[in-house]
Design an enzyme around this catalytic site. Structure first.
Site, PDB file in Angstrom:
ATOM      1  N   ASN A 157       0.821  -1.208   0.000  1.00  0.00           N
ATOM      2  CA  ASN A 157       0.000   0.000   0.000  1.00  0.00           C
ATOM      3  C   ASN A 157       0.857   1.262   0.000  1.00  0.00           C
ATOM      4  O   ASN A 157       0.581   2.217  -0.735  1.00  0.00           O
ATOM      5  CB  ASN A 157      -0.914  -0.024   1.230  1.00  0.00           C
ATOM      6  CG  ASN A 157      -1.879   1.131   1.242  1.00  0.00           C
ATOM      7  OD1 ASN A 157      -2.654   1.294   0.310  1.00  0.00           O
ATOM      8  ND2 ASN A 157      -1.800   1.954   2.265  1.00  0.00           N
ATOM      9  N   LYS A 187      -0.075  11.385   7.701  1.00  0.00           N
ATOM     10  CA  LYS A 187       0.964  10.732   8.503  1.00  0.00           C
ATOM     11  C   LYS A 187       0.737   9.231   8.646  1.00  0.00           C
ATOM     12  O   LYS A 187       1.662   8.484   8.878  1.00  0.00           O
ATOM     13  CB  LYS A 187       0.997  11.362   9.898  1.00  0.00           C
ATOM     14  CG  LYS A 187       1.539  12.776   9.872  1.00  0.00           C
ATOM     15  CD  LYS A 187       1.772  13.296  11.289  1.00  0.00           C
ATOM     16  CE  LYS A 187       2.380  14.688  11.287  1.00  0.00           C
ATOM     17  NZ  LYS A 187       1.476  15.725  10.772  1.00  0.00           N
ATOM     18  N   GLY A 188      -0.522   8.809   8.533  1.00  0.00           N
ATOM     19  CA  GLY A 188      -0.838   7.398   8.766  1.00  0.00           C
ATOM     20  C   GLY A 188      -0.187   6.473   7.741  1.00  0.00           C
ATOM     21  O   GLY A 188       0.069   6.887   6.619  1.00  0.00           O
ATOM     22  N   CYS A 189       0.070   5.235   8.159  1.00  0.00           N
ATOM     23  CA  CYS A 189       0.670   4.251   7.251  1.00  0.00           C
ATOM     24  C   CYS A 189      -0.344   3.763   6.220  1.00  0.00           C
ATOM     25  O   CYS A 189       0.009   3.421   5.105  1.00  0.00           O
ATOM     26  CB  CYS A 189       1.182   3.039   8.014  1.00  0.00           C
ATOM     27  SG  CYS A 189       2.849   3.230   8.596  1.00  0.00           S
ATOM     28  N   VAL A 190      -1.591   3.660   6.647  1.00  0.00           N
ATOM     29  CA  VAL A 190      -2.611   3.114   5.747  1.00  0.00           C
ATOM     30  C   VAL A 190      -3.738   4.112   5.600  1.00  0.00           C
ATOM     31  O   VAL A 190      -4.275   4.568   6.602  1.00  0.00           O
ATOM     32  CB  VAL A 190      -3.176   1.787   6.298  1.00  0.00           C
ATOM     33  CG1 VAL A 190      -4.262   1.259   5.377  1.00  0.00           C
ATOM     34  CG2 VAL A 190      -2.070   0.772   6.431  1.00  0.00           C
TER      35      VAL A 190
END
Lengths: 174, 104
Positions: free
Chosen positions: A39, B101-104
């Protein structure tokens, strides 16, 4: 007067970077690294191929993909919640019900971070343009056809085919 | 933090060029920001940009691609068409926000 500062999103000379991830494990905790990296790479405009093989088939098998499990048996890095110095007693990991409990705990931690469950994650990757492939030998061993697998899987292909189509890619084996 | 001149205005940005003061943004500025990265805004582009702005008001952080899709209701596939290559970063830049900022 300074020049305008503009992010450079598109390289003037595209690097043609490709990432190939081989997902060979079907435990809940081992499914996520590949999915998360895929992702991230897709979000950076990188071409991504995922090859599901052996136990990794559980990630794309329609019957199992929503129900992966986590056991800490043999994993000394699993600590008591909030106590990093204390490993969970290994002897307990094999007791009936413990895997269900640890799976539930891990799923909650994942969902608390707003990270999707595996089937929804596959949808996200598919929508982002990931190419997903299933291993021919694993499919034959498990007597599975394309119809048994997540709909976004392109095809069941041989290892040779996969090596061929990931020419020049950076390769990760998980 | 550097200051740069965008559309004749002094705008605070980070080292990469993302706006650091969301309230310096308006729709006119978005047109220039989009043009800076080679995008001409259409009605379809405005939907996710308005969502990002609205979501930021309550969340105080930039929505990830997944959030734009699940909460904003815009399919990820469409976002990749509207903002080719790096949709999350391109959208947040045009919306005058920091990259997610989030990974997903």
């Amino acid at each position: 007067m300074t020049d305008m500062i503009v992010p450079s999103f598109d390289d003037e000379t595209p690097t043609g970077r490709k990432l190939a991830i081989i997902c060979s494990k079907g435990n809940l905790d081992m499914a996520y690294p590949g999915l998360i990296l895929a992702n991230a790479a897709l979000g950076e405009g990188i071409e991504v191929h995922l090859f599901f093989t052996f136990w990794g088939f559980d990630i794309i098998n329609k019957e199992t993909m929503g129900n992966l499990k986590f056991s800490y048996l043999g994993n000394t890095a699993m600590h008591m919640p909030g106590h990093f110095g204390m490993s969970m007693p290994q002897g307990m990991a094999g007791l009936p019900g413990v895997t269900a409990m640890t799976t539930k705990m891990m799923k909650k931690q994942i969902s608390d971070l707003d990270v999707p469950e595996v089937p929804e994650f596959l949808e996200l990757l598919h929508g982002s343009g990931a190419k997903m492939w299933a291993c021919r030998m694993s499919a034959d061993m498990m007597h599975l056809e394309l119809e048994h697998l997540y709909d976004g899987v392109e095809a069941i292909i041989s290892a040779t085919d996969f090596i061929e189509l990931t020419d020049g890619a950076q390769m990760l084996f998980i | 933090m550097p200051t740069t001149t965008i559309a004749g205005r002094q705008i605070d940005v980070d080292a990469e060029g993302f706006l650091t003061q969301p309230d310096q943004w308006d729709e006119d500025l978005a047109l220039t920001l989009a043009a800076n990265i080679g995008i001409t805004l259409t009605d379809a582009h405005w939907v996710p940009i308005h969502f990002l702005r609205k979501d930021f008001e309550t969340q105080k952080e930039t929505a990830t691609l997944r959030r734009v899709s699940t909460v904003g209701g815009i399919p990820v596939k469409e976002l990749f068409v509207l903002f080719p290559g790096k949709p999350a970063k391109k959208m947040s830049y045009i919306a005058g926000l920091q990259k997610p900022k989030g990974c997903v």
